[in-house]
Design a protein around this motif. Structure first.
Motif, PDB file in Angstrom:
ATOM      1  N   GLY A 244       0.960  -1.251  -0.127  1.00 47.12           N
ATOM      2  CA  GLY A 244       0.031  -0.138  -0.137  1.00 47.12           C
ATOM      3  C   GLY A 244       0.882   1.284   0.054  1.00 47.12           C
ATOM      4  O   GLY A 244       1.698   1.523   0.999  1.00 47.12           O
ATOM      5  N   CYS A 245       0.798   2.026  -1.160  1.00 46.03           N
ATOM      6  CA  CYS A 245       1.111   3.260  -1.018  1.00 46.03           C
ATOM      7  C   CYS A 245       0.629   4.717  -0.647  1.00 46.03           C
ATOM      8  O   CYS A 245      -0.254   4.838  -1.440  1.00 46.03           O
ATOM      9  CB  CYS A 245       1.907   3.484  -2.436  1.00 46.03           C
ATOM     10  SG  CYS A 245       3.267   2.348  -2.857  1.00 46.03           S
ATOM     11  N   ASP A 246       0.898   5.067   0.650  1.00 44.21           N
ATOM     12  CA  ASP A 246       0.140   6.337   1.122  1.00 44.21           C
ATOM     13  C   ASP A 246       1.364   7.293   0.814  1.00 44.21           C
ATOM     14  O   ASP A 246       1.715   7.975   2.030  1.00 44.21           O
ATOM     15  CB  ASP A 246      -0.491   5.858   2.600  1.00 44.21           C
ATOM     16  CG  ASP A 246      -1.143   7.185   2.909  1.00 44.21           C
ATOM     17  OD1 ASP A 246      -1.380   8.226   2.082  1.00 44.21           O
ATOM     18  OD2 ASP A 246      -1.807   7.223   3.969  1.00 44.21           O
ATOM     19  N   THR A 247       1.401   7.793  -0.323  1.00 45.60           N
ATOM     20  CA  THR A 247       2.697   8.620  -0.505  1.00 45.60           C
ATOM     21  C   THR A 247       2.151   9.897  -1.421  1.00 45.60           C
ATOM     22  O   THR A 247       1.096   9.856  -1.882  1.00 45.60           O
ATOM     23  CB  THR A 247       3.940   8.043  -1.181  1.00 45.60           C
ATOM     24  OG1 THR A 247       3.216   7.407  -2.379  1.00 45.60           O
ATOM     25  CG2 THR A 247       4.548   6.994  -0.281  1.00 45.60           C
ATOM     26  N   GLY A 248       2.821  10.822  -1.341  1.00 46.66           N
ATOM     27  CA  GLY A 248       2.691  11.971  -2.368  1.00 46.66           C
ATOM     28  C   GLY A 248       1.496  12.865  -1.756  1.00 46.66           C
ATOM     29  O   GLY A 248       0.945  12.481  -0.704  1.00 46.66           O
ATOM     30  N   SER A 249       1.398  14.309  -2.330  1.00 42.74           N
ATOM     31  CA  SER A 249       0.376  15.167  -1.792  1.00 42.74           C
ATOM     32  C   SER A 249       0.039  16.022  -3.401  1.00 42.74           C
ATOM     33  O   SER A 249       0.539  15.759  -4.105  1.00 42.74           O
ATOM     34  CB  SER A 249       1.009  16.002  -0.896  1.00 42.74           C
ATOM     35  OG  SER A 249       2.077  16.601  -1.411  1.00 42.74           O
ATOM     36  N   SER A 250      -1.077  16.865  -3.069  1.00 41.19           N
ATOM     37  CA  SER A 250      -1.249  17.514  -4.176  1.00 41.19           C
ATOM     38  C   SER A 250      -0.285  18.613  -4.747  1.00 41.19           C
ATOM     39  O   SER A 250       0.184  18.970  -5.829  1.00 41.19           O
ATOM     40  CB  SER A 250      -2.431  18.645  -3.957  1.00 41.19           C
ATOM     41  OG  SER A 250      -2.486  19.288  -2.854  1.00 41.19           O
ATOM     42  N   GLN A 251       0.597  18.997  -3.565  1.00 39.20           N
ATOM     43  CA  GLN A 251       2.073  19.656  -3.856  1.00 39.20           C
ATOM     44  C   GLN A 251       2.957  18.910  -4.663  1.00 39.20           C
ATOM     45  O   GLN A 251       3.966  19.238  -5.567  1.00 39.20           O
ATOM     46  CB  GLN A 251       2.482  20.333  -2.707  1.00 39.20           C
ATOM     47  CG  GLN A 251       3.279  21.282  -2.887  1.00 39.20           C
ATOM     48  CD  GLN A 251       4.029  21.706  -1.574  1.00 39.20           C
ATOM     49  OE1 GLN A 251       3.497  21.367  -0.401  1.00 39.20           O
ATOM     50  NE2 GLN A 251       4.766  22.879  -1.350  1.00 39.20           N
ATOM     51  N   TYR A 252       3.167  17.488  -4.105  1.00 48.12           N
ATOM     52  CA  TYR A 252       4.142  16.769  -4.491  1.00 48.12           C
ATOM     53  C   TYR A 252       3.795  15.275  -5.133  1.00 48.12           C
ATOM     54  O   TYR A 252       3.830  14.288  -4.438  1.00 48.12           O
ATOM     55  CB  TYR A 252       5.244  16.538  -3.460  1.00 48.12           C
ATOM     56  CG  TYR A 252       6.006  17.577  -3.024  1.00 48.12           C
ATOM     57  CD1 TYR A 252       6.829  18.366  -3.649  1.00 48.12           C
ATOM     58  CD2 TYR A 252       5.721  18.000  -1.749  1.00 48.12           C
ATOM     59  CE1 TYR A 252       7.316  19.568  -3.188  1.00 48.12           C
ATOM     60  CE2 TYR A 252       6.248  19.068  -0.998  1.00 48.12           C
ATOM     61  CZ  TYR A 252       7.086  20.006  -1.898  1.00 48.12           C
ATOM     62  OH  TYR A 252       7.821  20.796  -1.200  1.00 48.12           O
ATOM     63  N   PRO A 253       2.837  15.446  -6.211  1.00 49.38           N
ATOM     64  CA  PRO A 253       2.427  14.223  -6.567  1.00 49.38           C
ATOM     65  C   PRO A 253       3.325  13.010  -7.144  1.00 49.38           C
ATOM     66  O   PRO A 253       3.115  11.873  -7.213  1.00 49.38           O
ATOM     67  CB  PRO A 253       1.273  14.438  -7.690  1.00 49.38           C
ATOM     68  CG  PRO A 253       1.772  15.972  -8.111  1.00 49.38           C
ATOM     69  CD  PRO A 253       2.245  16.597  -7.068  1.00 49.38           C
ATOM     70  N   GLY A 254       4.198  13.677  -7.754  1.00 48.60           N
ATOM     71  CA  GLY A 254       5.537  13.043  -8.450  1.00 48.60           C
ATOM     72  C   GLY A 254       6.030  11.985  -7.509  1.00 48.60           C
ATOM     73  O   GLY A 254       6.126  10.606  -7.872  1.00 48.60           O
ATOM     74  N   ALA A 255       6.245  12.275  -6.181  1.00 49.27           N
ATOM     75  CA  ALA A 255       6.521  11.080  -5.126  1.00 49.27           C
ATOM     76  C   ALA A 255       5.920   9.882  -5.145  1.00 49.27           C
ATOM     77  O   ALA A 255       6.520   9.125  -4.862  1.00 49.27           O
ATOM     78  CB  ALA A 255       6.792  11.860  -3.760  1.00 49.27           C
ATOM     79  N   GLY A 256       4.524  10.238  -5.229  1.00 49.56           N
ATOM     80  CA  GLY A 256       3.436   9.168  -4.966  1.00 49.56           C
ATOM     81  C   GLY A 256       3.643   8.218  -6.259  1.00 49.56           C
ATOM     82  O   GLY A 256       3.715   7.179  -6.172  1.00 49.56           O
ATOM     83  N   VAL A 257       3.834   8.797  -7.413  1.00 49.29           N
ATOM     84  CA  VAL A 257       4.359   8.125  -8.744  1.00 49.29           C
ATOM     85  C   VAL A 257       5.361   7.077  -8.550  1.00 49.29           C
ATOM     86  O   VAL A 257       5.487   6.043  -8.740  1.00 49.29           O
ATOM     87  CB  VAL A 257       4.157   8.958  -9.801  1.00 49.29           C
ATOM     88  CG1 VAL A 257       4.291   8.044 -11.172  1.00 49.29           C
ATOM     89  CG2 VAL A 257       2.758   9.784 -10.035  1.00 49.29           C
ATOM     90  N   LEU A 258       6.496   7.702  -8.153  1.00 51.74           N
ATOM     91  CA  LEU A 258       7.788   7.385  -7.955  1.00 51.74           C
ATOM     92  C   LEU A 258       7.658   6.025  -7.162  1.00 51.74           C
ATOM     93  O   LEU A 258       8.331   4.970  -7.264  1.00 51.74           O
ATOM     94  CB  LEU A 258       8.862   8.248  -7.651  1.00 51.74           C
ATOM     95  CG  LEU A 258       9.183   9.455  -8.808  1.00 51.74           C
ATOM     96  CD1 LEU A 258      10.229  10.416  -8.234  1.00 51.74           C
ATOM     97  CD2 LEU A 258       9.930   8.512  -9.920  1.00 51.74           C
ATOM     98  N   GLY A 259       6.956   6.364  -5.744  1.00 51.34           N
ATOM     99  CA  GLY A 259       6.918   4.939  -4.991  1.00 51.34           C
ATOM    100  C   GLY A 259       6.328   3.863  -5.694  1.00 51.34           C
ATOM    101  O   GLY A 259       6.754   2.766  -5.250  1.00 51.34           O
ATOM    102  N   VAL A 260       5.192   4.072  -6.220  1.00 53.48           N
ATOM    103  CA  VAL A 260       4.425   3.033  -6.858  1.00 53.48           C
ATOM    104  C   VAL A 260       5.285   2.446  -7.962  1.00 53.48           C
ATOM    105  O   VAL A 260       5.239   1.192  -7.919  1.00 53.48           O
ATOM    106  CB  VAL A 260       3.126   3.758  -7.789  1.00 53.48           C
ATOM    107  CG1 VAL A 260       2.663   2.864  -8.355  1.00 53.48           C
ATOM    108  CG2 VAL A 260       2.306   4.197  -6.330  1.00 53.48           C
ATOM    109  N   LEU A 261       6.113   3.206  -8.762  1.00 56.06           N
ATOM    110  CA  LEU A 261       6.971   2.712  -9.532  1.00 56.06           C
ATOM    111  C   LEU A 261       7.880   1.903  -8.941  1.00 56.06           C
ATOM    112  O   LEU A 261       8.172   0.429  -9.480  1.00 56.06           O
ATOM    113  CB  LEU A 261       7.575   3.604 -10.514  1.00 56.06           C
ATOM    114  CG  LEU A 261       6.959   4.193 -11.757  1.00 56.06           C
ATOM    115  CD1 LEU A 261       7.609   5.299 -12.503  1.00 56.06           C
ATOM    116  CD2 LEU A 261       6.531   3.212 -12.599  1.00 56.06           C
ATOM    117  N   GLY A 262       8.481   2.110  -8.027  1.00 54.88           N
ATOM    118  CA  GLY A 262       9.691   1.307  -7.281  1.00 54.88           C
ATOM    119  C   GLY A 262       8.749  -0.108  -6.778  1.00 54.88           C
ATOM    120  O   GLY A 262       9.287  -1.013  -6.855  1.00 54.88           O
TER     121      GLY A 262
END
Ligand SMILES: NC(=O)C1=CN([C@@H]2O[C@H](COP(=O)(O)OP(=O)(O)OC[C@H]3O[C@@H](n4cnc5c(N)ncnc54)[C@H](O)[C@@H]3O)[C@@H](O)[C@H]2O)[C@@H](O)CC1
Ligand SMILES: Nc1ncnc2c1ncn2[C@@H]1O[C@H](COP(=O)(O)OP(=O)(O)O)[C@@H](O)[C@H]1O
Length: 485
Positions: A244-262
């Motif tokens: 489960g990835c509970d990462t990223g925010s509206s300010q930093y959505p990219g971090a959420g995408v990168l965690g999912v990719l990893g």
């Protein structure tokens, strides 16, 4: 695991050895290991029993310094000369170790200046100019010799370490470039850390009877292969592990995408993305197999790209309360509770660890190993300290380092993908320590195999191929051989 030590640890071990064995001739043992390795390199495929005449035509250059490293080379030169090889000794720093020079001369070695050596042909060169006592960089005369040897494709055997490297780091200023390095008792950091490791060639560890009890453990490529979870015939997406990835925010959505990719590219059975809408939209565009709905998971990844939000502590508490292991990264590290549930992995860089410990970043940088241990002690959790050497410390104060990689991964977003990879490994059932070692090792290995400014998402796209090669069935030692090229 491979053992690795600092120059100081090596010297301490040597002193303890001599206290226990007064009068022992360690140098003779080390020199014999050098000579034996040199012969193996010279012979190549040549049949030993028919080669006496051939041996007398083979020329060896021994580039020697004035310290004990030079002495190892000079005693090896004497042994090679006695065995029939033609050996020239080259005093690169002007003078030579007295006893070593005497032995080489008595055995019949020739002497050649650094300038004259440039015009001669050699079948092998031995670099015994500087070892663990060397300061970084080499004089111009040695740099010219190194260049000439490379130009003539003459193999270079380094004694202990290529001259010019610093034993304790991966830093390269200017150094000799070895095809093989024979080192003693334990590997040194320069043999493993990048970019220095690339200048050492193949590293052979010679047992000279000295134990280095405080040497550290570093995960090798073989360890990485052994740790990596491979699905079996009965596996399904749940048994492989849901992250489960509970990462990223509206300010930093990219971090959420990168965690999912990893997480996805490292082999999760399923990835759930429960970050904010802004993250989910980007994730769906990039990775259609990700499930953007709540549900059971075997591990959480939290904190990357959260930003400085007043709700962070509650967001972290909710995930920690779920009863599964959690990778706690980035902004979540600023709101840690005093005790972390068992099995979690904290992934700070030096600045984040400093904040966790309430000290200056410079203090962490000055003792990264000790600070990592302190973090694990303070929070009762496993800590992966990111950086050029990636330490993993457990609450019971065991510490080891992941396979080191090149600094190409030192870029924004690498940590986000790494957190996702560690999530996959926790979800697959690895301990926090093993997940930290294997996750960091995978990122390093991918960057070793694809050097260059690949962005973190591009590097993550290469994980499947790296993992496929890593876990491919093969004979013992095949993995190390494949990746040492
Ligand atoms: N310590 C141990 O346990 C053992 C050490 N042995 C050998 O001894 C070596 C260490 O010997 P030493 O401590 O004498 O050190 P080194 O032989 O590595 O170098 C020391 C000498 O080089 C000079 N020097 C250092 N950096 C220089 C630079 N950049 N340019 C020019 N000159 C420079 C120093 O002033 C000093 O004279 C090891 O690497 C290994 O080869 C072996 O005999 C086996 C056991
Ligand atoms: N000098 C270095 N050499 C090799 N790897 C490094 C070096 N510096 C950082 N790294 C690795 O790069 C990644 C950077 O992570 P991090 O600083 O958390 O970035 P971000 O938070 O922007 O994603 C980590 O995996 C770290 O271990």
């Amino acid at each position: 695991m491979t053992t690795v030590c600092t120059a100081e640890q090596m010297r301490t071990a040597e002193r303890a050895f001599f206290d226990a064995h007064p009068g022992a001739d360690l140098m003779a043992v080390a020199a014999h290991a050098v000579a034996t390795t040199a012969v193996t390199m010279l012979l190549g495929d040549e049949p030993l029993e028919e080669s006496a005449e051939w041996i007398a035509q083979q020329r060896v250059l021994v580039m020697a310094g004035r310290g004990n490293n030079g002495a190892d080379g000079l005693f090896a030169a004497a042994e090679l000369c006695r065995d029939g090889w033609v050996v020239d000794v080259c005093p690169v720093l002007g003078s030579l170790h007295e006893a070593g020079a005497g032995a080489a001369q008595e055995a019949g070695c020739g002497e050649v200046s650094p300038v004259d050596a440039l015009d001669r042909h050699y079948d092998l060169a031995i670099d015994a100019v500087l070892g663990i006592g060397g300061r970084p960089s080499i004089p111009d005369s040695l740099a010219r010799l190194d260049e000439a040897l490379a130009g003539a494709d003459t193999p270079v055997l380094a004694v202990d370490l290529p001259s010019g490297l610093s034993a304790d780091s991966g830093e390269v200023v200017r150094c000799v470039h070895a095809r093989t390095t024979v080192t003693f008792a334990s590997r040194k950091w320069c043999h493993l850390a990048r970019p220095a490791a690339a200048c050492c060639g193949r590293v052979i560890l010679a047992d000279i009877g000295v134990a280095v009890p405080d040497a550290d453990q570093v995960a090798s490529v073989t360890d990485l292969a052994d740790l990596w979870p491979v699905p079996g015939p009965a596996s399904d997406k749940y048994s492989r592990g849901v992250v489960g990835c509970d990462t990223g925010s509206s300010q930093y959505p990219g971090a959420g995408v990168l965690g999912v990719l990893g997480a996805l590219r490292s082999g999760a059975g399923m990835v759930r993305c429960v970050g904010p809408d802004a993250v989910r939209q980007h994730v769906m565009d990039r990775t259609p197999s990700v499930v953007c709905a709540a549900g059971r998971v075997q591990a959480w990844v939290v904190g990357s790209g959260w930003g400085d939000d007043a709700g962070n502590a509650a967001r972290l508490d909710r995930r920690l309360a779920d009863g599964v292991p959690v990778v706690v990264d980035a902004d979540a590290l600023a709101v840690l509770p005093r005790r972390i549930p068992e099995g979690c992995l904290l992934t700070p860089h030096a600045g984040e660890l400093a904040r966790m410990l309430g000290i200056d970043r410079a203090e962490v940088e000055a003792d990264r190993r000790g600070s990592c241990l302190a973090g694990a002690r303070m929070f009762g959790a496993t800590v992966l300290l990111k950086g050029s050497i990636q330490w993993v410390a457990t609450p019971d104060q065991q510490i080891s380092a992941a396979l080191p990689g090149p600094a190409w991964t030192a870029q924004a977003g690498s940590g986000d993908t790494l957190a996702g990879v560690c999530g996959t490994l926790l979800a697959a059932g690895l301990s926090a320590r093993d997940a930290g070692l294997a996750g960091a090792g995978l990122q390093a290995l991918a960057a070793i195999l694809s050097p260059g400014p690949w962005s973190p998402d591009q590097l993550a796209d290469r994980f499947p191929e790296v993992i496929g090669r890593l876990v491919a069935p093969g004979p013992v030692g095949a993995v190390e051989r494949e990746f040492s090229a």
